[in-house]
Design a protein around this motif. Structure first.
Motif, PDB file in Angstrom:
ATOM      1  N   ALA A 156       0.837  -1.196   0.000  1.00 18.82           N
ATOM      2  CA  ALA A 156       0.000   0.000   0.000  1.00 18.82           C
ATOM      3  C   ALA A 156       0.877   1.253   0.000  1.00 18.82           C
ATOM      4  CB  ALA A 156      -0.902   0.008   1.222  1.00 18.82           C
ATOM      5  N   ARG A 157       0.430   2.259  -0.722  1.00 21.59           N
ATOM      6  CA  ARG A 157       1.183   3.514  -0.767  1.00 21.59           C
ATOM      7  C   ARG A 157       0.967   4.280   0.526  1.00 21.59           C
ATOM      8  NH1 ARG A 157       0.030   6.984  -5.877  1.00 21.59           N
ATOM      9  NH2 ARG A 157       1.094   8.376  -4.467  1.00 21.59           N
ATOM     10  N   ARG A 158       2.030   4.857   1.016  1.00 21.85           N
ATOM     11  CA  ARG A 158       1.917   5.679   2.220  1.00 21.85           C
ATOM     12  C   ARG A 158       1.532   7.096   1.809  1.00 21.85           C
ATOM     13  NH1 ARG A 158       6.738   5.161   6.244  1.00 21.85           N
ATOM     14  NH2 ARG A 158       5.375   6.702   7.156  1.00 21.85           N
ATOM     15  N   ALA A 159       0.706   7.716   2.615  1.00 23.73           N
ATOM     16  CA  ALA A 159       0.315   9.097   2.354  1.00 23.73           C
ATOM     17  C   ALA A 159       1.492  10.020   2.645  1.00 23.73           C
ATOM     18  CB  ALA A 159      -0.878   9.475   3.225  1.00 23.73           C
ATOM     19  N   ASP A 160       1.653  11.042   1.832  1.00 21.41           N
ATOM     20  CA  ASP A 160       2.755  11.975   2.057  1.00 21.41           C
ATOM     21  C   ASP A 160       2.420  12.917   3.218  1.00 21.41           C
ATOM     22  OD1 ASP A 160       0.810  13.410   0.816  1.00 21.41           O
ATOM     23  OD2 ASP A 160       2.102  14.327  -0.682  1.00 21.41           O
ATOM     24  N   ALA A 161       3.351  13.749   3.615  1.00 22.13           N
ATOM     25  CA  ALA A 161       3.198  14.596   4.799  1.00 22.13           C
ATOM     26  C   ALA A 161       2.054  15.600   4.624  1.00 22.13           C
ATOM     27  CB  ALA A 161       4.503  15.323   5.095  1.00 22.13           C
ATOM     28  N   LYS A 162       1.903  16.162   3.437  1.00 25.02           N
ATOM     29  CA  LYS A 162       0.841  17.144   3.219  1.00 25.02           C
ATOM     30  C   LYS A 162      -0.531  16.488   3.363  1.00 25.02           C
ATOM     31  CE  LYS A 162      -0.974  20.440  -0.063  1.00 25.02           C
ATOM     32  NZ  LYS A 162      -0.930  20.982  -1.399  1.00 25.02           N
ATOM     33  N   THR A 163      -0.689  15.306   2.813  1.00 27.64           N
ATOM     34  CA  THR A 163      -1.969  14.604   2.926  1.00 27.64           C
ATOM     35  C   THR A 163      -2.265  14.266   4.378  1.00 27.64           C
ATOM     36  OG1 THR A 163      -1.580  13.674   0.740  1.00 27.64           O
ATOM     37  CG2 THR A 163      -3.272  12.635   2.061  1.00 27.64           C
ATOM     38  N   GLN A 164      -1.258  13.857   5.119  1.00 26.56           N
ATOM     39  CA  GLN A 164      -1.485  13.539   6.521  1.00 26.56           C
ATOM     40  C   GLN A 164      -1.880  14.781   7.303  1.00 26.56           C
ATOM     41  OE1 GLN A 164       1.986  11.561   7.987  1.00 26.56           O
ATOM     42  NE2 GLN A 164       1.431   9.596   7.083  1.00 26.56           N
ATOM     43  N   LEU A 165      -1.311  15.923   6.968  1.00 29.56           N
ATOM     44  CA  LEU A 165      -1.684  17.162   7.657  1.00 29.56           C
ATOM     45  C   LEU A 165      -3.118  17.563   7.323  1.00 29.56           C
ATOM     46  CD1 LEU A 165       1.538  19.316   7.324  1.00 29.56           C
ATOM     47  CD2 LEU A 165       0.590  18.330   9.410  1.00 29.56           C
ATOM     48  N   GLU A 166      -3.520  17.366   6.052  1.00 27.44           N
ATOM     49  CA  GLU A 166      -4.857  17.792   5.642  1.00 27.44           C
ATOM     50  C   GLU A 166      -5.947  16.830   6.102  1.00 27.44           C
ATOM     51  OE1 GLU A 166      -4.437  18.101   1.440  1.00 27.44           O
ATOM     52  OE2 GLU A 166      -3.536  20.089   1.523  1.00 27.44           O
ATOM     53  N   TYR A 167      -5.676  15.532   6.024  1.00 29.57           N
ATOM     54  CA  TYR A 167      -6.729  14.545   6.269  1.00 29.57           C
ATOM     55  C   TYR A 167      -6.482  13.672   7.490  1.00 29.57           C
ATOM     56  CZ  TYR A 167      -7.912  15.761   1.485  1.00 29.57           C
ATOM     57  OH  TYR A 167      -8.243  16.444   0.362  1.00 29.57           O
ATOM     58  N   GLY A 168      -5.365  13.797   8.140  1.00 32.04           N
ATOM     59  CA  GLY A 168      -5.050  12.923   9.267  1.00 32.04           C
ATOM     60  C   GLY A 168      -4.421  11.630   8.771  1.00 32.04           C
ATOM     61  N   ASN A 169      -4.084  10.786   9.685  1.00 28.89           N
ATOM     62  CA  ASN A 169      -3.474   9.510   9.305  1.00 28.89           C
ATOM     63  C   ASN A 169      -4.505   8.616   8.635  1.00 28.89           C
ATOM     64  OD1 ASN A 169      -0.930  10.098  10.267  1.00 28.89           O
ATOM     65  ND2 ASN A 169      -1.425   9.396  12.331  1.00 28.89           N
ATOM     66  N   PRO A 170      -4.096   7.857   7.636  1.00 31.37           N
ATOM     67  CA  PRO A 170      -5.052   6.962   6.961  1.00 31.37           C
ATOM     68  C   PRO A 170      -5.427   5.806   7.877  1.00 31.37           C
ATOM     69  CG  PRO A 170      -2.844   6.618   6.119  1.00 31.37           C
ATOM     70  CD  PRO A 170      -2.773   7.805   7.037  1.00 31.37           C
ATOM     71  N   PRO A 171      -6.594   5.216   7.655  1.00 26.46           N
ATOM     72  CA  PRO A 171      -6.995   4.073   8.480  1.00 26.46           C
ATOM     73  C   PRO A 171      -6.081   2.877   8.196  1.00 26.46           C
ATOM     74  CG  PRO A 171      -8.507   4.362   6.663  1.00 26.46           C
ATOM     75  CD  PRO A 171      -7.583   5.557   6.656  1.00 26.46           C
ATOM     76  N   PRO A 172      -5.998   1.959   9.138  1.00 31.58           N
ATOM     77  CA  PRO A 172      -5.151   0.786   8.902  1.00 31.58           C
ATOM     78  C   PRO A 172      -5.717  -0.048   7.760  1.00 31.58           C
ATOM     79  CG  PRO A 172      -6.450   0.496  10.891  1.00 31.58           C
ATOM     80  CD  PRO A 172      -6.650   1.908  10.433  1.00 31.58           C
ATOM     81  N   PRO A 173      -4.877  -0.829   7.080  1.00 33.62           N
ATOM     82  CA  PRO A 173      -5.382  -1.653   5.986  1.00 33.62           C
ATOM     83  C   PRO A 173      -6.333  -2.728   6.506  1.00 33.62           C
ATOM     84  CG  PRO A 173      -3.094  -2.172   6.469  1.00 33.62           C
ATOM     85  CD  PRO A 173      -3.448  -0.982   7.290  1.00 33.62           C
TER      86      PRO A 173
END
Length: 56
Positions: free
Chosen positions: A34-51
């Motif tokens: 799975a692709r990891r979200a980049d830092a900007k995405t994590q700041l905007e949307y929070g950490n992604p849910p676990p797989p």
């Protein structure tokens, strides 16, 4: 008539050689990582849910 025998012999030899070839390699059934979200995405949307858990 000799050419017919030669052709038949060559055909049998070709079929025997084709029967001895290796089977194609099987495809790898594991999914791609799975692709990891980049830092900007994590700041905007929070950490992604676990797989999701794998079911077999």
């Amino acid at each position: 008539m000799p050419t017919l025998r030669l052709l038949a012999g060559a055909t049998i030899l070709a079929l025997a050689a084709a029967a001895c070839t290796k089977a194609p390699a099987a495809l790898d059934p594991t999914p791609p990582p799975a692709r990891r979200a980049d830092a900007k995405t994590q700041l905007e949307y929070g950490n992604p849910p676990p797989p999701p858990a794998r079911r077999y």
